[in-house]
Design an enzyme around this catalytic site. Structure first.
Site, PDB file in Angstrom:
ATOM      1  N   ARG A   1       1.486   0.034   2.060  1.00 36.23           N
ATOM      2  CA  ARG A   1       1.995   0.962   1.045  1.00 36.23           C
ATOM      3  C   ARG A   1       2.277   0.232  -0.271  1.00 36.23           C
ATOM      4  NH1 ARG A   1       3.525   5.876   2.076  1.00 36.23           N
ATOM      5  NH2 ARG A   1       3.843   5.387   4.292  1.00 36.23           N
TER       6      ARG A   1
ATOM      7  N   GLU B   1      -4.527   0.309   6.774  1.00 35.05           N
ATOM      8  CA  GLU B   1      -4.267   1.627   6.182  1.00 35.05           C
ATOM      9  C   GLU B   1      -3.651   1.462   4.799  1.00 35.05           C
ATOM     10  OE1 GLU B   1      -0.625   4.796   6.588  1.00 35.05           O
ATOM     11  OE2 GLU B   1      -1.233   3.703   8.381  1.00 35.05           O
TER      12      GLU B   1
ATOM     13  N   THR C   1      -0.827   8.600   4.784  1.00 37.03           N
ATOM     14  CA  THR C   1      -0.144   9.656   4.021  1.00 37.03           C
ATOM     15  C   THR C   1      -1.159  10.685   3.518  1.00 37.03           C
ATOM     16  OG1 THR C   1       1.386   7.900   3.315  1.00 37.03           O
ATOM     17  CG2 THR C   1       1.752  10.065   2.402  1.00 37.03           C
TER      18      THR C   1
ATOM     19  N   LYS D   1       0.987   8.728  16.038  1.00 38.40           N
ATOM     20  CA  LYS D   1       1.933   7.864  15.353  1.00 38.40           C
ATOM     21  C   LYS D   1       3.319   8.480  15.513  1.00 38.40           C
ATOM     22  CE  LYS D   1       2.479   7.826  10.835  1.00 38.40           C
ATOM     23  NZ  LYS D   1       2.219   7.651   9.375  1.00 38.40           N
TER      24      LYS D   1
ATOM     25  N   GLY E   1      10.352   0.996  11.262  1.00 36.94           N
ATOM     26  CA  GLY E   1      11.397   0.080  11.731  1.00 36.94           C
ATOM     27  C   GLY E   1      10.979  -0.803  12.885  1.00 36.94           C
TER      28      GLY E   1
ATOM     29  N   GLY F   1       5.080  -1.548   8.458  1.00 35.03           N
ATOM     30  CA  GLY F   1       5.094  -1.308   7.026  1.00 35.03           C
ATOM     31  C   GLY F   1       5.686  -2.467   6.256  1.00 35.03           C
TER      32      GLY F   1
END
Length: 211
Positions: free
Chosen positions: A19, A42, A71, A131, A161, A181
């Site tokens: 991200r 991703e 997303t 997911k 997390g 992430g």
């Protein structure tokens, strides 16, 4: 019949969620992740110039590495993703129209869900994996609860997390893989540091899986 998704998932079912990565960063970071053993990369669509990064990934990465968008919220985004040559489509939620669009475009849908209703809808529509998000809020035991109503072959990947200290607990309750992430990548983090973290995550997953 085994396809590219099945092969990549069997090899290393860990997803790098990049991200806010920029097109200038994408190739060095991708190389570090691939060298570490990652097979799923991703780029969430709320990243800067995300489709440029995704197109560069699709052109650069070897066939055994699946690249794509996260997303994804609209069927129009699915069509744009298919035009890049990438094959992986990841959502934060369960939207039947988005899943249908991905299946029609021959993309591999990895679908975000939380409740049994969402999970079953995603499986029936053609999701290749689920997911479970946000996993850390629900805790490892939630995987046992939701798996009880799903087909036995359903692939569950906790996301949100998840780190080295929580992988074992989720693996014991049925996680088939994981998504990472900000503990793996955050804007400006050098590719070498991303690779170091990625190697540790891969090593831990191999230990948990026993190979």
């Amino acid at each position: 019949m085994t396809d590219t998704f099945d092969q990549a998932f069997d090899d290393m079912p860990l997803v790098a969620v990049l991200r806010h990565i920029t097109p200038d960063e994408i190739i060095p970071v991708a190389n570090a992740l691939i060298d570490a053993g990652f097979r799923f990369l991703e780029v969430p669509l709320n990243s800067p110039d995300a489709f440029t990064s995704i197109e560069r990934l699709a052109r650069h990465c070897p066939p055994h590495v699946l690249t794509g968008a996260g997303t994804v919220l609209e069927p129009s985004q699915v069509r744009q993703l298919a035009d890049t040559g990438a094959k992986l489509m990841v959502t934060p939620n369960t939207d039947a129209d988005v899943i249908d669009a991905a299946v029609s475009a021959a993309l591999y849908p990895l679908i975000g869900c939380l409740t049994p209703t969402e999970a079953l809808q995603a499986v029936r529509r053609g999701a290749r994996g689920l997911k479970i998000f946000p996993a850390s809020r629900m805790g490892p035991d939630y995987l046992k609860d939701i798996r009880a109503v799903l087909p036995p072959s359903t692939r569950l990947l906790p996301v949100g997390g998840i780190g080295l200290d929580t992988m074992e607990a989720f693996h014991k309750t049925g996680a088939d893989g994981f998504g990472y992430g900000t503990n793996l990548y955050k804007p400006g983090r050098p590719a070498a540091e991303v690779g170091e973290t990625a190697r540790a995550l891969v090593a831990e997953f191999r230990r948990l899986r026993g190979r």
